[in-house]
Design a protein around this motif. Structure first.
Motif, PDB file in Angstrom:
ATOM      1  N   ASN A  11       0.647  -1.353   0.123  1.00  0.00           N
ATOM      2  CA  ASN A  11      -0.005   0.090  -0.073  1.00  0.00           C
ATOM      3  C   ASN A  11       0.761   1.367   0.135  1.00  0.00           C
ATOM      4  N   ARG A  13      -0.759   4.093  -0.569  1.00  0.00           N
ATOM      5  CA  ARG A  13      -1.903   4.899  -0.404  1.00  0.00           C
ATOM      6  C   ARG A  13      -1.478   6.032   0.692  1.00  0.00           C
ATOM      7  N   ASN A  17      -1.530   9.885   0.291  1.00  0.00           N
ATOM      8  CA  ASN A  17      -2.573  10.832   0.746  1.00  0.00           C
ATOM      9  C   ASN A  17      -1.744  11.893   1.472  1.00  0.00           C
ATOM     10  N   LYS A 181       1.600   8.875   9.288  1.00  0.00           N
ATOM     11  CA  LYS A 181       0.527   8.725  10.405  1.00  0.00           C
ATOM     12  C   LYS A 181       0.861   9.434  11.610  1.00  0.00           C
TER      13      LYS A 181
ATOM     14  N   GLU B  67     -12.095   5.910   2.132  1.00  0.00           N
ATOM     15  CA  GLU B  67     -11.294   6.800   1.153  1.00  0.00           C
ATOM     16  C   GLU B  67     -11.101   8.261   1.696  1.00  0.00           C
ATOM     17  N   ALA B  70      -9.091   8.681   4.823  1.00  0.00           N
ATOM     18  CA  ALA B  70      -7.652   8.266   4.738  1.00  0.00           C
ATOM     19  C   ALA B  70      -7.073   9.469   4.123  1.00  0.00           C
ATOM     20  N   GLN B  71      -7.715  10.334   3.197  1.00  0.00           N
ATOM     21  CA  GLN B  71      -7.139  11.320   2.519  1.00  0.00           C
ATOM     22  C   GLN B  71      -7.038  12.348   3.369  1.00  0.00           C
ATOM     23  N   PRO B  76      -3.519   7.280  12.373  1.00  0.00           N
ATOM     24  CA  PRO B  76      -3.878   5.922  12.072  1.00  0.00           C
ATOM     25  C   PRO B  76      -5.607   5.578  12.353  1.00  0.00           C
ATOM     26  N   PHE B  77      -6.110   4.875  11.640  1.00  0.00           N
ATOM     27  CA  PHE B  77      -7.577   4.520  11.818  1.00  0.00           C
ATOM     28  C   PHE B  77      -7.927   3.029  11.710  1.00  0.00           C
ATOM     29  N   LEU B  93      -8.566  -2.154   3.012  1.00  0.00           N
ATOM     30  CA  LEU B  93      -7.063  -1.857   3.030  1.00  0.00           C
ATOM     31  C   LEU B  93      -6.808  -0.788   1.796  1.00  0.00           C
ATOM     32  N   ASP B  94      -7.596  -1.506   0.706  1.00  0.00           N
ATOM     33  CA  ASP B  94      -7.310  -0.540  -0.624  1.00  0.00           C
ATOM     34  C   ASP B  94      -7.721   1.061  -0.478  1.00  0.00           C
ATOM     35  N   ALA B  95      -8.976   1.084   0.402  1.00  0.00           N
ATOM     36  CA  ALA B  95      -9.325   2.184   0.624  1.00  0.00           C
ATOM     37  C   ALA B  95      -8.718   3.097   1.379  1.00  0.00           C
ATOM     38  N   GLY B  96      -7.786   2.684   2.259  1.00  0.00           N
ATOM     39  CA  GLY B  96      -6.864   3.320   2.859  1.00  0.00           C
ATOM     40  C   GLY B  96      -6.683   3.116   4.505  1.00  0.00           C
ATOM     41  N   ASP B  98      -6.035   1.693   8.051  1.00  0.00           N
ATOM     42  CA  ASP B  98      -4.670   0.929   8.589  1.00  0.00           C
ATOM     43  C   ASP B  98      -4.707  -0.302   9.290  1.00  0.00           C
ATOM     44  N   LYS B  99      -6.016  -0.362   9.750  1.00  0.00           N
ATOM     45  CA  LYS B  99      -6.499  -1.833  10.419  1.00  0.00           C
ATOM     46  C   LYS B  99      -7.829  -2.200  10.128  1.00  0.00           C
TER      47      LYS B  99
END
Lengths: 196, 251
Positions: A11, A13, A17, A181, B67, B70-71, B76-77, B93-96, B98-99
Motif C-alpha cells: 500500500n 496510498r 494521501n 501517520k 477513502e 484516509a485522505q 492511524p484509523f 485496505l485499498d480504501a486506505g 490502517d487496520k
C-alpha cells in the motif's frame, strides 16, 4: 516533483494521501529514469525485508537508488533497505547507511511488546528534517526490526533497546516511524523534507 | 516507552456518524471526516470507525467514506463492522484503512484471522471480542451480545493471537453502556495471558475509569464513545488528566 518508488510492497496510498495533504506533487513510479530525474525521491515500504530487497533487485533499482544525489527519504522498511543488512530474512541491503537492522526483543516484565506499535518519542534529534519538532515529540511506529545506533543517527527511540528512529547521510534520510501517520509532527517532518 | 492510546470510536450508519457531539465550530457533526479530524486535532491517538449500516448501499457508502477519511486524517484509523471475508478486508485496505477489526465473523470462521494476517500482516488485524460472565465463566458473545457461544475468553484471545491478530479489542458486555467503569482485574489477567496489546472498551463513565484500566488494568489503549460524544470531556482534557496522574500519554 517527488518520485514515490513503487516496487510492489503493497500500500502506497497512505504516503500519497499525506503528500496530498501537505500539497506536494508526486508521481508513483518504478522507472529508474523517472526516479533519477525527480526533484526528490521517497522510498516507502511495508512487508518483509529480504523479499522487499529482492523486489528492488528484480526491478533493477538498486544501482539507481544508491547513486541518487537529490534528497531521498526512506520510510520504515524503505529506510531499513537503505542500511547494510537486516536480520529479517538475513537480507543484504543497499548499504547506504552504515548500520544493521536487528530484531526488537519483547520483555513481558517491562511491558515491551513486539511489534513495537503505537506512539513513542524521538530523542536526540539533530537534522533539518526535524526543524520545528520538539525533542521528545511523539511519532507513530509499527515495526519488529530496527537499525542500530550509528554515526548517522539523527533521532533515537527506546523500545527494549535504544535504536535509530531516523538516519541521515548526505542527501539520504530515513525514518523508522511513519511520518504519514504521525499527526501534526509527521506533517512537519514531511514538509521539511519537501523544503530540502 | 510506548504511550497509552486514547481512541474515540465513531459509529457510522449509511455513511453518516451517529451519536456525534456538536463541537463548537464543527459545521456538520454527522460528517465522519470532520468529526474524526476534530478528534485528531484534540489529540486522539487513533480512531475507530464502526459501520453499523444494515444495507448493501450502506456498505458501499462506507468504503467511499473510508477513502475520504484516509485522505484527510493524519493519524492511524481502524474500520470495523460487517467484515467477514478476505475480500472485505482487501477492499478496506485499498480504501486506505490502517487496520480492520473483526468480531462475529472470526468466531464463526477463525481461519479468517490467519488469512487476513498472513496476507496483510498482524498489525492490520484487530480481533474484537465481546465477553459476558455466564455463571462465573467468561464466554464469548456475538451479534452485539445477543448470541452467547461456548468459547471461553482466555482460550479464544490466545487462539486469536496465535492465528495472527495484532491487537485485542475487549468489551465486557456486563459493563458496556453502564458507564460504571471497566472490570480491571479481568483486563490485567488477560494482559498477563497475552503478548499483544489490549484495547479496553465499554464501561467508561469518567476519567478515573480510564486511568484505572490503563494502570491497574494494564490495558495499552482505551476506546471510548459516549464519554466524548456526550461532551462530558474532550480528548485533550482527558489526556491532560491522565498525564497528571502519571500515565504516559502523547501530549
Amino acid at each position: 516533483m517527488t518520485a514515490i518508488v513503487d516496487y510492489d510492497t503493497g500500500n502506497l496510498r497512505s504516503v500519497c494521501n499525506a503528500l496530498g495533504r501537505i500539497g506536494a506533487e508526486y508521481i508513483i513510479t518504478s522507472d529508474p529514469k523517472v526516479i533519477r530525474s525527480a526533484r526528490r525521491v521517497l522510498l516507502p515500504g511495508v512487508g518483509e525485508a529480504s523479499s522487499a530487497m529482492e523486489k528492488l533487485r528484480v526491478r533493477g533499482l538498486c544501482e539507481v537508488l544508491t547513486t541518487l544525489t537529490q534528497p531521498v527519504l526512506g520510510i520504515c522498511i524503505g529506510m531499513q533497505l537503505m542500511c547494510r543488512g537486516s536480520e529479517e530474512g538475513d537480507a543484504r541491503c543497499l548499504g547506504i547507511f552504515d548500520t544493521d537492522v536487528r530484531r526488537l526483543m519483547p520483555c513481558k516484565e517491562e511491558g515491551i511488546k513486539v511489534p513495537h506499535m503505537g506512539w513513542n518519542r524521538v530523542e536526540e534529534i539533530s537534522s533539518p528534517l526535524f526543524k520545528g519538532v520538539d525533542n521528545g515529540a511523539f511519532v507513530y511506529f509499527v515495526h519488529s526490526f530496527a537499525p542500530d545506533l550509528c554515526n548517522e543517527t539523527i533521532a533515537s527511540s527506546q523500545h527494549g533497546r535504544k535504536f535509530s528512529s531516523a538516519l541521515q547521510k548526505r542527501n539520504f534520510y530515513g525514518t523508522q516511524f511513519h511520518p504519514e501517520k504521525s499527526g501534526i509532527v509527521g506533517d512537519i517532518i514531511l514538509h521539511n523534507f519537501m523544503e530540502l | 516507552m510506548v504511550a497509552k492510546r486514547i481512541i474515540p470510536c465513531l459509529d457510522v450508519k449509511e455513511g453518516r456518524t451517529v451519536k456525534g457531539v456538536n463541537f463548537v465550530g464543527l459545521r456538520d457533526v454527522g460528517d465522519a471526516v470532520e468529526l474524526g479530524r476534530e478528534y485528531a486535532r484534540q489529540g486522539a491517538d487513533e480512531l475507530v470507525y464502526l459501520d453499523i449500516s444494515a444495507t448493501v448501499e450502506g456498505r458501499n457508502t462506507f468504503t467511499a467514506l473510508v477513502e475520504r477519511i484516509a485522505q484527510n486524517i493524519n493519524i492511524p484509523f481502524t474500520v470495523g463492522g460487517g467484515i467477514s471475508t478476505l475480500d472485505d478486508a482487501a477492499r478496506l485496505l485499498d480504501a486506505g484503512a490502517d487496520k480492520i477489526s473483526i468480531n462475529s465473523a472470526a468466531v464463526r470462521n477463525p481461519a479468517l484471522i490467519d488469512k487476513i494476517a498472513s496476507k496483510y500482516g498482524s498489525q492490520f488485524v484487530v480481533l474484537a471480542i465481546d465477553t459476558k460472565n455466564v455463571d462465573g465463566r467468561m464466554l464469548i458473545t456475538t451479534h452485539g451480545g445477543r448470541q452467547i457461544t461456548q468459547r471461553e475468553l482466555f482460550a479464544w484471545a490466545r487462539e486469536g493471537e496465535e492465528r495472527g491478530a495484532g491487537e485485542i479489542l475487549l468489551t465486557s458486555m456486563d459493563h458496556d453502556g453502564t458507564r460504571a467503569g471497566y472490570p480491571c482485574e479481568l483486563f490485567a489477567a488477560l494482559s498477563k495471558h497475552l503478548s499483544i496489546p489490549i484495547i479496553a472498551s465499554g464501561g467508561a463513565g469518567s476519567v478515573n475509569d480510564i486511568a484505572e484500566v490503563l494502570s491497574t488494568g494494564k490495558a495499552d489503549a482505551a476506546l471510548a464513545a459516549s464519554i466524548f460524544h456526550f461532551g462530558d470531556t474532550t480528548v485533550g482534557k482527558l489526556k491532560n488528566e491522565l498525564y497528571k496522574k502519571g500515565i504516559e500519554v502523547r501530549m
